[in-house]
Scaffold this active site. Structure first.
Site: not given
Ligand code: RIB
Ligand code: NA
Length: 308
Positions: A38, A256
């Site tokens: 996520g 992320d």
């Molecule tokens: O950015 C990577 C994430 O995108 C993954 O962990 C997956 O869950 C999606 O949300």
């Protein structure tokens, strides 16, 4: 330094294969693994690993997967008090294929993330920011939750007077409408193009894209360039912060990682390009292991890499 992340929490099912399947095609892969994922939760973990105090605003389902997701986050030191546990909807799931060159393909089933409301985010963010000093705090929001919830987070951060970073990932309909909240945005090239909505700008014309987006938001822009680093645009010309060379096994979560670490360093008071450099180095370390969070480095590991 305090970071409040507003975004999605998933469980990722990862299959490694020689190459990604085309439409309608079945590819027989190799190793299968399950990881915490996520975009919101990943960024929260990235920020926590480099030493930020992190609170996460989001939602999971009232199911064993949700319990496990929260336990994993808490073990990383992420405060999950503002994560809603929603009955009647499953915890978000991502199905991920990773190719031998580290490239991926992700399909997300939003589950509880899709049920996150503006009302919850508004109240949760107010709670999370109560007592926080505007200068030492950064709010980071991504768009894997409904846009009204994203907008509530941007409004809340602005109201509190704290720095607010919008990672516009994934691209969803209505994305460009968020620019009216004047966030500092961190799109990759294709997200930047989607936000600009100007089809005549080529996707690699980072100079024009960043200038246009900075003009629309009235805020600095950082366009992430994958293995090429990040272009930070503050006033006239983008400054490209190069990424160190990495052997990519899995690029899932690299964005992320950049965002979480970038937000942590902004909260610590770093100037933009310094925070971006820290983020880019952390992201380049993160791709060396399979799983979004698996290669995310500690502050010591980032500093060691910065000295190399
Ligand atoms: O950015 C990577 C994430 O995108 C993954 O962990 C997956 O869950 C999606 O949300
Ligand atoms: Na990784």
């Amino acid at each position: 330094m305090d970071v409040v992340v507003v975004g999605a929490i998933n469980v990722d099912f990862v299959v490694e294969a020689e190459r990604l399947p085309g439409p309608g095609e079945t590819v027989v892969g190799g190793d299968v693994s399950r990881h915490g994922g996520g975009k919101g939760a990943n960024a929260a973990v990235a920020a926590a690993r480099v030493g930020a105090r992190v609170k996460l605003v989001g939602a999971v389902g009232a199911d064993p997967t949700g319990v496990e997701a929260l336990a994993e986050l808490q073990a990383e030191g992420v405060d999950t008090a503002q994560v809603a546990v929603l009955p009647g909807t499953p915890t978000g799931v991502a199905l991920i294929s990773v190719a031998a060159d580290g490239e991926n393909q992700i399909t997300v089933g939003a589950g509880a993330n899709g049920a996150l409301t503006a009302l919850h985010v508004e109240a949760a963010l107010t709670d999370a920011l109560s007592g926080a000093l505007p200068t030492g705090t950064c709010v980071l929001v991504s768009t894997e939750i409904p846009l009204p919830a994203v907008a509530a987070a941007l409004r809340g951060a602005r109201h509190a007077g704290v720095t607010c970073v919008l990672n516009p990932a994934p691209v969803v309909p209505g994305l460009a409408g968020l620019l009216e909240h004047e966030p500092l945005i961190t799109p990759n090239r294709s997200e930047a193009l989607a936000l600009a909505g100007e089809l005549e700008i080529p996707v690699d014309d980072v100079r024009r894209l960043s200038a246009l987006l900075a003009h629309r938001t009235g805020s600095p822009v950082a366009i992430t360039l994958g293995a090429d680093g990040v272009a930070v645009f503050v006033e006239h010309e983008p400054e490209v912060v190069l990424a160190p060379r990495a052997t990519a096994r899995d690029t899932t979560g690299a964005g992320d990682t950049f965002n979480g670490v970038f937000a942590a360093r902004l909260a610590a008071g770093d100037p933009l390009s310094v925070a971006a450099r820290y983020g880019v180095v952390a992201a380049s370390l993160s791709v060396e292991e399979v799983g979004a969070r698996s290669g995310m480095p500690s502050a010591a590991a980032v500093e060691a890499a910065l000295r190399r």
